[in-house]
Design an enzyme around this catalytic site. Structure first.
Site, PDB file in Angstrom:
ATOM      1  CE1 TYR A  23      32.723   2.533  19.397  1.00  0.00           C
ATOM      2  CE2 TYR A  23      34.151   1.546  20.899  1.00  0.00           C
ATOM      3  CZ  TYR A  23      33.099   1.512  20.206  1.00  0.00           C
ATOM      4  OH  TYR A  23      32.092   0.501  20.590  1.00  0.00           O
ATOM      5  CE  LYS A  82      47.021   1.732  50.945  1.00  0.00           C
ATOM      6  NZ  LYS A  82      46.899   3.125  51.037  1.00  0.00           N
TER       7      LYS A  82
END
Ligand SMILES: Cc1ncc(COP(=O)(O)O)c(C=O)c1O
Length: 378
Positions: free
Chosen positions: A270, A35
């Site tokens: 950051y 899946k």
């Protein structure tokens, strides 16, 4: 242009993993769960390799995936002898196409049973179905109290070939978990009660990877199928036993974008979460969270360059990540970086990243970004 970030799928390792699972559970069959595009890695390559290795049962989550997989199996000449099964749910408007395509469908209640049977009768064929029993997953399926009655009624419908019955476990990663033991006992009792009423099934299944490793009785009678997903990729739930010696199938690789020596006191990325105590050789690698590197790797994990573990320093950004390459001689822009996989004697696995992030390997594997090229290695 070649993509900078790629995930390499080692088909040899995948086939070996399938073989190990099959040997471990035999004479039960292995239904390979492909899946979500084989957990994001590419259903085409997975299906072709596994069909070639002998797999004859495949599972998906929904109709689009079923048809995509049907196309792959048709292309490699396996349509006639391999089955594709939807493991989760099918909606009323999806049923006619699925029945016409010969997809094995889950029966999750009385209404679904009738709708599937009606659709099959309309086109003059029988629909192969497996009863999906909710013994405690609490997600989808026939609730346990009604199971025997629904199964009995559905087995009398003219359009159904009721070949299977199955259930799913929410806690089978814990071998000591009494809930799973209770589920196994109750599901076996249901199968026995159905048999006592003349309702026998060709396929009875319960185990996914967790139960294969932790509850071996789920691969013995009355069970004769196991559904393997994450173990095919060589990963496990972080808890529980690792009964199978499966190996990692994927390697995530990128390249060094730039190497610089930054002076003491420089901060990286950051948030300025890392400050250099001394002048340090830093490589900026061309992969970030858009490629599937978890933010959690920041200041807590390593990538491999030339067989050397290089700590991730500073926050992972969308496209780039900074790593300390002080211990790597002659590192330069363009060099290969192994984010997941082997380099020299070192290895980093999806399970390692999962431990750092406090999640499981499914989350890591399914999160590899869409810009990451899928490269199949034979
Ligand atoms: C019904 C069902 N069976 C089997 C699997 C395969 O699970 P695993 O990847 O843990 O083997 C899944 C995946 O979630 C599932 O939903």
């Amino acid at each position: 242009m070649k993509r900078r970030v790629r995930v390499e799928i080692d088909v040899g390792a995948l086939v070996r993993n399938y073989g190990k699972i099959a040997a471990h559970v035999q004479p039960a069959q292995v239904l390979c769960v492909l899946k979500a595009n084989a957990y994001g890695l590419g259903v085409g390559a997975y299906a072709r390799a596994l069909a070639g290795a002998g797999c004859r049962m495949f599972g998906v989550a929904e109709p689009f995936e079923a048809m995509e997989l049907a196309g792959v199996l048709a292309e490699c000449g396996r349509s006639a002898d391999a089955s594709i099964q939807i493991l989760s749910s099918v909606l009323p408007d999806e049923i006619p196409d699925m029945v016409a395509a010969g997809i094995v469908l889950p029966v999750a209640g009385r209404e679904e049973a009738r709708a599937i049977s009606d659709a099959a009768v309309r086109i003059g064929r029988k629909a192969r179905v497996h009863f999906k029993i909710d013994t405690g997953m609490g997600r989808l399926g026939i609730v346990e109290d009604e199971a025997l009655a629904v199964v009995r009624e559905a087995c009398a419908l003219p359009g159904l070939d009721c070949e299977g019955i199955f259930t799913h476990c929410p806690m089978a990663y814990d071998p000591r978990d009494p809930f799973t033991a209770g589920q196994i006992a109750r599901f076996k009792a249901l199968v026995a009660a159905a048999a006592a009423q003349g309702l026998a099934f060709k396929y009875v299944h319960m185990a996914a990877s967790d139960a294969i490793n932790n509850f071996p009785e789920c691969a013995r009678a009355p069970f004769n199928v196991v559904r393997a997903g994450i173990n095919l990729h060589g990963s496990f739930d972080p808890n529980g036993r690792r009964a199978l010696a499966v190996e990692p199938v994927l390697a995530l690789k990128t390249r060094v974008a730039q190497v610089r020596t930054l002076k003491a006191g420089s901060t990286l990325g950051y948030g300025r979460t890392w400050c250099l105590r001394e002048a340090t050789k830093i490589a900026t690698i061309s992969a970030g969270y858009a490629d599937g590197l978890p933010l959690a790797l920041a200041n807590r994990a390593q990538v491999l360059i030339k067989g050397v573990r290089c700590p991730v320093v500073g926050r992972v950004s969308m496209d780039y990540t900074t790593v300390d390459v002080s211990r790597v001689p002659d590192v330069a822009a363009g060099d290969e970086v192994v984010c997941l996989g082997r380099s020299g004697g070192e290895i980093v696995t999806p399970d390692d990243w999962a431990a750092v992030k406090g999640t499981h390997a499914y989350d890591i594997i399914c999160s590899l970004g869409s810009r990451v090229e899928r490269v199949v290695k034979y």
